[in-house]
Design an enzyme around this catalytic site. Structure first.
Site, PDB file in Angstrom:
ATOM      1  CE  LYS A  24      -4.345   0.897   2.452  1.00 33.93           C
ATOM      2  NZ  LYS A  24      -4.999   0.727   4.109  1.00 33.93           N
TER       3      LYS A  24
HETATM    4  C1  E4P Z   1      -8.369   1.482   3.858  1.00 29.36           C
HETATM    5  O1  E4P Z   1      -7.244   0.891   3.420  1.00 29.36           O
HETATM    6  C2  E4P Z   1      -8.229   2.351   5.122  1.00 29.36           C
HETATM    7  O2  E4P Z   1      -7.321   1.496   6.051  1.00 29.36           O
HETATM    8  C3  E4P Z   1      -9.384   2.583   5.815  1.00 29.36           C
HETATM    9  O3  E4P Z   1     -10.363   2.020   5.217  1.00 29.36           O
HETATM   10  C4  E4P Z   1      -9.340   4.017   6.387  1.00 29.36           C
HETATM   11  O4  E4P Z   1     -10.670   4.021   6.993  1.00 29.36           O
HETATM   12  P1  E4P Z   1     -11.145   5.117   8.304  1.00 29.36           P
HETATM   13  O5  E4P Z   1     -11.410   6.335   7.435  1.00 29.36           O
HETATM   14  O6  E4P Z   1     -12.106   4.567   9.002  1.00 29.36           O
HETATM   15  O7  E4P Z   1      -9.927   5.428   9.072  1.00 29.36           O
END
Ligand code: E4P
Length: 215
Positions: A83
């Protein structure tokens, strides 16, 4: 649409994986820090449980270091998807890692143009954060709709991983829009199966059955 868990809590992943409908997991530095365990063994354990794509995020911010870190993450397990943040440096790193056959999830996507650039850089998937857009009174679902349309019209094969999902309606909506994957916290995953009419209906069936003395 594949269903993913957005957590690094191994016990939650193990429990929901047993339902037989979990395809993958996404993590981020905040989630790893919250789980309170070292990154590498945690990711390895999650990969073994899920047997599907598991996103692990770099914390470097310059392309050369991001590339080196991405390679290290990818070496943890064949299921790891690296990522990267959607920045100029992230794009450069994406291009390099993708050319080595490493799957990249471009994260923190908040505009259709960012998603277009990620696809051009060879990303395996993009993560539009719809909940965080909703939080600032933008329409997160519109972003998913726009990316899906652009990818289809332009014939781009990068997948859409709907992220920052806050409630079950988000899941049904992104499925309608053609997202390939949706990642959500364990609480939302559990809400997907719950319905008060299912509970009430089952209770009534079992009561009637017992009253009739049937077997
Ligand atoms: C995605 O890969 C992220 O880890 C995640 O969906 C972020 O979500 P949040 O906005 O609830 O922190």
């Amino acid at each position: 649409m594949d269903l993913y868990l957005d957590t690094a809590e191994v016990s939650e992943i193990r429990e929901i994986a047993a339902w037989g409908v979990l395809s993958g997991v996404t993590t981020n530095p905040s989630l790893i820090a919250k789980a309170g365990r070292p990154l590498e063994p945690t990711i390895k354990e999650i990969c073994a449980i899920v047997g599907g794509p598991v996103s692990a995020e770099v914390v470097s911010t310059h392309a050369p270091e991001m590339i080196a870190e991405g390679r290290r993450l990818a070496a943890i397990d064949a299921h790891v998807v690296v990522k990267l943040p959607t920045t100029v440096e992230g794009l450069k790193a994406c291009k390099a890692l993708a050319s080595e056959g490493i799957r990249v999830n471009m994260t923190l996507v908040f505009s259709a143009n960012q998603a277009l650039l990620c696809a051009k850089a060879g990303a395996w998937c993009v993560s539009p954060f719809l909940g965080r857009l909703d939080d600032i009174s933008w329409e997160g679902m519109e972003l998913v709709r726009e990316i899906a349309e652009i990818y289809q019209v332009q014939g781009l094969s990068t997948r859409i991983l709907a992220a920052s999902i806050r409630h079950p309606r988000h899941v049904a909506e992104v499925a309608r829009l053609g997202a390939h994957m949706a990642t959500m916290p364990p609480k939302v995953f559990r809400q997907l199966i719950q319905h008060p009419l299912t509970d009430a209906g089952l209770e009534a069936f079992l009561k009637d059955w017992a009253r009739a003395g049937a077997n």
